[in-house]
Scaffold this active site. Structure first.
Site, PDB file in Angstrom:
ATOM      1  N   ILE A   1       0.874  -1.171   0.000  1.00  0.00           N
ATOM      2  CA  ILE A   1       0.000   0.000   0.000  1.00  0.00           C
ATOM      3  C   ILE A   1       0.913   1.224   0.000  1.00  0.00           C
ATOM      4  CG2 ILE A   1      -1.823   1.236   1.225  1.00  0.00           C
ATOM      5  CD1 ILE A   1      -2.404  -1.559   2.612  1.00  0.00           C
TER       6      ILE A   1
ATOM      7  N   CYS B   1      12.081  -6.853   1.356  1.00  0.00           N
ATOM      8  CA  CYS B   1      13.042  -5.800   1.683  1.00  0.00           C
ATOM      9  C   CYS B   1      13.618  -6.037   3.077  1.00  0.00           C
ATOM     10  CB  CYS B   1      12.376  -4.424   1.604  1.00  0.00           C
ATOM     11  SG  CYS B   1      11.246  -4.055   2.969  1.00  0.00           S
TER      12      CYS B   1
ATOM     13  N   GLU C   1       4.389  -7.917   2.861  1.00  0.00           N
ATOM     14  CA  GLU C   1       4.774  -8.841   3.920  1.00  0.00           C
ATOM     15  C   GLU C   1       4.418  -8.285   5.298  1.00  0.00           C
ATOM     16  OE1 GLU C   1       8.081  -8.994   0.733  1.00  0.00           O
ATOM     17  OE2 GLU C   1       6.602  -7.570   1.469  1.00  0.00           O
TER      18      GLU C   1
END
Length: 131
Positions: A43, A86, A55
């Site tokens: 988002i 990430c 995640e």
């Protein structure tokens, strides 16, 4: 639940991504020890630092519903190759599930499976805070 089923749930979750800036939708599906699956998508926000990854969305949803023991997470991106989590997502996963299996898909439905330790060597752990 088998890896491919979890990855399919991540692919489905990717459809809800709000990614008008990066044009890179990502979906995640998190399998808990109890057998429930929590999905998430990325988002974005025009102020990039306020964006949230798929995640972390899945982890935060699970934790907010009282689940904090995780077995596996599947991640599906939209670009060429595999969509690895990430560093921030790796750190959040470590907080709750240092031994979680990470299933990483590509745009063609292929996937690889890694241990979180393979993706986050030399982590900053809770034990690091003890004196």
């Amino acid at each position: 639940m088998i890896d491919k089923e979890l990855l399919n749930k991540a692919i489905e979750a990717k459809k809800n991504a709000y990614a008008p800036y990066s044009k890179y939708p990502v979906g995640a599906a998190l399998l808990t020890k109890s057998g429930k699956v929590y999905t998430g998508c990325n988002i974005e926000n025009v102020a990039y630092g306020l964006s949230n990854c798929a995640e972390r969305t899945a982890v935060f949803k699970a934790v907010s519903e009282g689940e904090s023991e995780f077995v596996a997470i599947a991640i599906a991106g939209n670009g060429p190759g595999f969509s690895f989590p990430c560093g921030a997502c790796r750190q959040v996963l470590l907080e709750f599930a240092p031994k979680i299996k990470v299933i990483i898909g590509d745009e063609k439905g292929n996937y690889i499976k890694k241990e979180l330790a393979d993706l986050l060597p030399y982590p900053f752990e809770k034990e690091s805070l003890k004196t």
